[in-house]
Design a protein around this motif. Structure first.
Motif, PDB file in Angstrom:
ATOM      1  N   PHE A 141     -29.853  20.290  41.622  1.00  0.00           N
ATOM      2  CA  PHE A 141     -30.607  19.039  41.815  1.00  0.00           C
ATOM      3  C   PHE A 141     -31.344  19.048  43.147  1.00  0.00           C
ATOM      4  O   PHE A 141     -32.553  18.829  43.216  1.00  0.00           O
ATOM      5  CB  PHE A 141     -29.652  17.837  41.745  1.00  0.00           C
ATOM      6  CG  PHE A 141     -30.274  16.545  42.208  1.00  0.00           C
ATOM      7  CD1 PHE A 141     -31.060  15.792  41.341  1.00  0.00           C
ATOM      8  CD2 PHE A 141     -30.094  16.095  43.514  1.00  0.00           C
ATOM      9  CE1 PHE A 141     -31.661  14.603  41.782  1.00  0.00           C
ATOM     10  CE2 PHE A 141     -30.685  14.911  43.949  1.00  0.00           C
ATOM     11  CZ  PHE A 141     -31.467  14.174  43.074  1.00  0.00           C
ATOM     12  N   GLN A 186     -35.440  19.234  43.911  1.00  0.00           N
ATOM     13  CA  GLN A 186     -36.177  18.157  44.581  1.00  0.00           C
ATOM     14  C   GLN A 186     -36.851  18.658  45.859  1.00  0.00           C
ATOM     15  O   GLN A 186     -37.925  18.198  46.217  1.00  0.00           O
ATOM     16  CB  GLN A 186     -35.259  16.967  44.905  1.00  0.00           C
ATOM     17  CG  GLN A 186     -34.463  16.406  43.738  1.00  0.00           C
ATOM     18  CD  GLN A 186     -35.232  16.353  42.442  1.00  0.00           C
ATOM     19  OE1 GLN A 186     -36.391  15.953  42.414  1.00  0.00           O
ATOM     20  NE2 GLN A 186     -34.608  16.788  41.353  1.00  0.00           N
ATOM     21  N   LEU A 217     -25.212  13.701  51.775  1.00  0.00           N
ATOM     22  CA  LEU A 217     -24.365  12.801  50.997  1.00  0.00           C
ATOM     23  C   LEU A 217     -25.213  11.993  50.003  1.00  0.00           C
ATOM     24  O   LEU A 217     -24.886  11.910  48.813  1.00  0.00           O
ATOM     25  CB  LEU A 217     -23.597  11.854  51.933  1.00  0.00           C
ATOM     26  CG  LEU A 217     -22.750  10.776  51.238  1.00  0.00           C
ATOM     27  CD1 LEU A 217     -21.701  11.409  50.319  1.00  0.00           C
ATOM     28  CD2 LEU A 217     -22.064   9.862  52.272  1.00  0.00           C
ATOM     29  N   MET A 269     -24.917  12.370  45.923  1.00  0.00           N
ATOM     30  CA  MET A 269     -24.621  11.215  45.065  1.00  0.00           C
ATOM     31  C   MET A 269     -25.688  11.080  43.979  1.00  0.00           C
ATOM     32  O   MET A 269     -25.376  10.834  42.813  1.00  0.00           O
ATOM     33  CB  MET A 269     -24.585   9.930  45.910  1.00  0.00           C
ATOM     34  CG  MET A 269     -23.356   9.806  46.784  1.00  0.00           C
ATOM     35  SD  MET A 269     -21.867   9.514  45.783  1.00  0.00           S
ATOM     36  CE  MET A 269     -20.720   8.911  46.981  1.00  0.00           C
ATOM     37  N   GLN A 270     -26.943  11.221  44.383  1.00  0.00           N
ATOM     38  CA  GLN A 270     -28.031  11.122  43.401  1.00  0.00           C
ATOM     39  C   GLN A 270     -27.894  12.198  42.323  1.00  0.00           C
ATOM     40  O   GLN A 270     -28.084  11.942  41.139  1.00  0.00           O
ATOM     41  CB  GLN A 270     -29.387  11.270  44.098  1.00  0.00           C
ATOM     42  CG  GLN A 270     -29.747  10.107  45.009  1.00  0.00           C
ATOM     43  CD  GLN A 270     -30.847  10.459  45.996  1.00  0.00           C
ATOM     44  OE1 GLN A 270     -31.534  11.473  45.847  1.00  0.00           O
ATOM     45  NE2 GLN A 270     -31.021   9.629  47.008  1.00  0.00           N
ATOM     46  N   PHE A 304     -25.173  13.806  41.359  1.00  0.00           N
ATOM     47  CA  PHE A 304     -23.981  13.687  40.532  1.00  0.00           C
ATOM     48  C   PHE A 304     -24.004  12.444  39.648  1.00  0.00           C
ATOM     49  O   PHE A 304     -23.609  12.476  38.491  1.00  0.00           O
ATOM     50  CB  PHE A 304     -22.729  13.663  41.419  1.00  0.00           C
ATOM     51  CG  PHE A 304     -21.434  13.667  40.640  1.00  0.00           C
ATOM     52  CD1 PHE A 304     -21.050  14.799  39.923  1.00  0.00           C
ATOM     53  CD2 PHE A 304     -20.607  12.552  40.628  1.00  0.00           C
ATOM     54  CE1 PHE A 304     -19.853  14.819  39.202  1.00  0.00           C
ATOM     55  CE2 PHE A 304     -19.407  12.562  39.907  1.00  0.00           C
ATOM     56  CZ  PHE A 304     -19.031  13.703  39.188  1.00  0.00           C
ATOM     57  N   TYR A 305     -24.466  11.317  40.207  1.00  0.00           N
ATOM     58  CA  TYR A 305     -24.430  10.074  39.429  1.00  0.00           C
ATOM     59  C   TYR A 305     -25.766   9.749  38.744  1.00  0.00           C
ATOM     60  O   TYR A 305     -25.852   8.813  37.964  1.00  0.00           O
ATOM     61  CB  TYR A 305     -23.998   8.909  40.319  1.00  0.00           C
ATOM     62  CG  TYR A 305     -22.533   8.997  40.726  1.00  0.00           C
ATOM     63  CD1 TYR A 305     -21.533   8.759  39.783  1.00  0.00           C
ATOM     64  CD2 TYR A 305     -22.163   9.350  42.016  1.00  0.00           C
ATOM     65  CE1 TYR A 305     -20.188   8.856  40.137  1.00  0.00           C
ATOM     66  CE2 TYR A 305     -20.827   9.454  42.382  1.00  0.00           C
ATOM     67  CZ  TYR A 305     -19.841   9.202  41.437  1.00  0.00           C
ATOM     68  OH  TYR A 305     -18.523   9.306  41.784  1.00  0.00           O
ATOM     69  N   GLY A 306     -26.800  10.533  39.063  1.00  0.00           N
ATOM     70  CA  GLY A 306     -28.102  10.292  38.453  1.00  0.00           C
ATOM     71  C   GLY A 306     -28.240  10.993  37.112  1.00  0.00           C
ATOM     72  O   GLY A 306     -27.332  11.667  36.629  1.00  0.00           O
ATOM     73  N   SER A 307     -29.395  10.821  36.499  1.00  0.00           N
ATOM     74  CA  SER A 307     -29.645  11.409  35.186  1.00  0.00           C
ATOM     75  C   SER A 307     -29.628  12.940  35.245  1.00  0.00           C
ATOM     76  O   SER A 307     -30.170  13.530  36.169  1.00  0.00           O
ATOM     77  CB  SER A 307     -31.006  10.934  34.677  1.00  0.00           C
ATOM     78  OG  SER A 307     -31.401  11.722  33.591  1.00  0.00           O
ATOM     79  N   HIS A 309     -32.571  15.740  36.124  1.00  0.00           N
ATOM     80  CA  HIS A 309     -33.030  16.256  37.411  1.00  0.00           C
ATOM     81  C   HIS A 309     -32.206  17.433  37.908  1.00  0.00           C
ATOM     82  O   HIS A 309     -32.387  17.876  39.030  1.00  0.00           O
ATOM     83  CB  HIS A 309     -33.035  15.138  38.450  1.00  0.00           C
ATOM     84  CG  HIS A 309     -33.989  14.036  38.114  1.00  0.00           C
ATOM     85  ND1 HIS A 309     -35.354  14.235  38.037  1.00  0.00           N
ATOM     86  CD2 HIS A 309     -33.787  12.732  37.790  1.00  0.00           C
ATOM     87  CE1 HIS A 309     -35.947  13.099  37.700  1.00  0.00           C
ATOM     88  NE2 HIS A 309     -35.022  12.177  37.536  1.00  0.00           N
TER      89      HIS A 309
END
Lengths: 546, 170
Positions: free
Chosen positions: B62, B66, B124, B128-129, B131-134, B137
């Motif tokens: 991810f 990005q 961090l 988080m983005q 692991f918890y995002g869609s 990505h």
């Protein structure tokens, strides 16, 4: 080369501009509606939880784009930062056809009668520019009704004893309750409060030829996949276009309002989709670009009679930038509160909008929209680690066992909270960008601290096993609720537009967005922007016929 | 340009296939060493327990993706921060980050939180983005975090069991 003249150019196809374009076109006027963004649909960035209007870390898909549209943000210590639309400090309001009304949560609040008379009721706190509106709730009431029925609002405000008198109810019933509603409603009643169904610009039953909300969790921040949220892009703008008298030009970045020697607007210059400078002559100009961009356009429109920017003789353009101070209380429960039934926000109380002892104003309190997992990562209790095993454990245990209650606290305007032109930074087209500076009045924070305690009481009564709060500080407010930068008033020395939202000293230029709000209510402002645009359009049409 | 021989064409095809494997060494923005060091940090930020953690579900994929796109502006901060973390690791334990044992990694990340705050906060937030995002990505592989939170991954919740004529769930 000049384009052929029209009756009116409307700048910005958001809440205000969409309504104005429709009303003027339906009254037989030829209208050009300029929008710097484009049409967007739910399919462009479908359910992208990192790329939407609420969480825009990977981009702001509802516009404007990061590449061409910087701003400068100055923090309270005076540090300057060039910021992009996807940054929080940018205070972005979507740039697309419909603007924020495409992706909003669609709460449809009327302000209360007191919200138009804040100074008379409470007196101005030291340091603030708090004032009354030059119009009252009664002046706006017929137009609230028009917005509710033309665009479509569902909900049930009857159990709310605090709302101002209304001649007619809402056109659609509320959505069936979700679990948070079932938990919070009896708790509020036990407290002696007056809970009711949040009014929303959202179809709960078929309306205007479109179907009802399908109760998904991808609501606030996203365009609706079944077109059940009512914004200007699927109501008034299509109506305007259907008249054949309104032409919508997208990818059109307004540069300047051109005035003749007598201070009369003659045209608007803008960069078209191919970045060519165009001049659109018009008899009348309406600016609806949002509080920050409207102020920027006026300040960029300098002429002999307006050397410091259009309507800025007394230095009020761009001043009093405000949004809402949003405190939040979170409660954790020992049972599941999450039922995956969108939009999530469902129940509200107006018991604390006014009459808080020793305080000016307050806020409506409501449960929050569904929190996607990435949003819940920002909601850890103060004593829970922000990473590691314990944090993961918290996420796992409480994602489905939490309720958040928050409210938009009405702010005390500050003259120093402002949008001005940055002396150095320009956008892609060479136009000076907005520079945001100033902060929030301490009294707004004080009110937020008091109101959030009511949210805590509500959650505790509902059975929360623990609660905590977050209250915003003194940093500059704005965001999607941005307002106040070109306030309405009777005195040209302390306001930018008159009660019909016409710029003092410029007889054919009107504003129709939240920039004219003197204060911003303890509510989401969308319905007030829409209603006021209907009112301004009625004044324009009446004047034209006279 | 020389026409590619059948042999070099095939070699390219094989490499291309390898590139599709999400955890292969080659990255878009990070070097192999940087990716391994970052992986070790992500592994502590959201560790595996009864549910998979950030590292095993593609947090580095991810972030790397990005950095080659919307986060290009953070590349330098990653480069410098990871170099600093590597130096700290060698100073504290005499070996690179990715060769540390679990408790050593934890000690190192704890130290980073104190001594390299901006870098730590950035990693961090991005972890988080991821692991918890869609999963689209690159992180949260197989909807690992959503399953852990008991959130259905179905993107069309409500569509089937919803009666549009009634305006209410069935």
């Amino acid at each position: 080369m000049a384009l052929s003249p029209v009756d009116a150019v409307v700048i910005g196809a958001g809440a205000g501009g969409g309504v104005i374009a429709k009303e003027l076109a339906c009254a037989g006027m030829r209208v050009v509606l300029l929008e710097r963004g484009r049409w967007v649909t739910a399919w462009d960035d479908r359910k992208d939880d990192l790329r939407n209007q609420r969480t825009s870390v990977l981009g702001a898909p509802f516009g404007p784009d990061d590449e061409r549209n910087p701003r400068v943000a100055v923090d309270r210590r005076g540090r300057e930062l060039v910021v992009l639309p996807s940054d929080g400090a940018y205070s972005n309001n979507a740039a697309c056809v419909g603007s924020g009304t495409v992706s909003y949560g669609a709460m449809a609040w009327r302000y209360m009668a007191q919200d138009f008379r804040m100074k008379s009721i409470y007196g101005c706190p030291p340091g603030s520019t708090l004032d009354d509106w030059p119009i009252t709730y009664d002046d706006l009431e017929p137009f609230y009704e028009k917005a509710e029925w033309e665009m479509g609002v569902s909900g049930d405000v009857a159990p709310d004893p605090f709302h101002a008198p209304r001649r007619r109810g809402l056109p659609m019933p509320p959505l069936p309750p979700n679990r948070e509603y079932e938990i919070l409603k009896p708790a509020a009643l036990r407290k002696g409060w007056h809970p009711f169904d949040i009014p929303m610009l959202r179809n709960s039953v078929p309306y205007n030829g479109r179907g009802p909300c399908m109760r998904c969790r991808w609501c606030v921040g996203f365009a609706c996949e079944v077109n059940a949220k009512n914004g200007t892009q699927n109501t008034v703008i299509p109506t305007a276009l259907a008249t054949g008298l309104c032409e919508l030009r997208t990818d059109a970045m307004a540069r300047e309002i051109v005035l003749d020697a007598r201070g009369h607007a003659t045209a608007v210059t803008y960069f078209d989709a191919d970045d060519r400078l165009q001049t659109q002559p018009a008899r009348l100009v309406v600016v609806s670009a949002g509080a920050i961009e409207t102020a920027r356009l006026l300040l960029n429109s300098k002429s002999r009679l307006h050397p410091n920017g259009l309507g800025n003789r007394y230095d009020w353009v761009g001043r009093n930038l405000q949004g809402h101070a949003y405190p939040r209380a979170v409660g954790l429960f020992d049972h599941d509160t999450y039922d995956d039934v969108g939009p999530g926000a469902s129940i509200a109380i107006c018991d604390f909008n006014h009459g808080n002892p020793g305080l000016r104003g307050g806020a409506m309190l409501a449960n929050e929209f569904i929190r996607l997992p990435i949003q819940f990562t920002g909601m850890t209790p103060p004593d829970t680690p922000r990473w590691g095993r314990a944090n993961k454990d918290y996420m796992r245990q409480f994602y489905r066992r939490s309720i958040a209650v928050m409210g938009p606290v009405q702010e005390m305007p500050l003259f120093e909270a402002r949008a001005e032109l940055d002396p150095r930074v320009k956008d892609f087209w060479g136009i000076p960008v907005a520079r945001l500076s100033g902060g929030r009045h301490p009294h707004s924070v004080e009110v937020a601290r008091a109101v959030v305690e009511k949210a805590v009481e509500w959650l505790e009564e509902a059975g929360a096993i623990r609660t905590w709060t977050s209250v915003p500080g003194l940093d500059l407010s704005g965001g999607q609720h941005q307002a106040g930068t070109c306030r309405m008033g009777n005195d040209p020395r302390s306001s930018v537009v008159d009660r019909n939202c016409r710029i003092h000293e410029a007889d054919n230029i009107y504003l129709a967005d939240a920039s004219v709000h003197v204060t911003n209510g303890g509510f989401n402002p969308a319905l007030t922007i829409l209603a006021n645009a209907y009112r301004v359009a009625a004044a324009i049409v009446k004047e034209r016929r006279a | 340009m020389r026409k590619p021989s059948r042999r070099s064409f095939l070699a390219g095809a094989v490499l291309g296939t390898a590139g599709c494997r999400q955890d292969a060494g080659a990255r878009l923005a990070l070097t192999g060493g940087e990716a391994r060091a970052l992986d070790a940090i992500c592994d502590q930020l959201i560790p595996a327990d009864q549910d998979p953690g950030a590292a095993a579900t593609g947090a580095v994929v991810f972030i790397d993706r990005q950095l080659a796109g919307p986060y290009a502006r953070y590349r330098r901060a990653y480069r410098e921060g990871l170099a600093q973390a590597g130096a700290l690791s060698r100073k504290m334990f005499g070996k690179p980050l990715d060769q540390l044992a679990g408790d050593q990694r934890l000690a190192l990340v704890t130290r980073l939180e104190k001594d390299a705050r901006p870098f730590f906060e950035m990693v961090l937030a991005h972890t988080m983005q991821g692991f918890y995002g869609s999963p689209r990505h690159g992180g949260n592989r197989d909807y690992a975090s959503w399953r852990m939170l008991r959130v259905s991954a179905s993107p069309v919740r409500g569509r089937i069991q919803y009666d549009l004529r009634q305006g209410k769930g069935t």
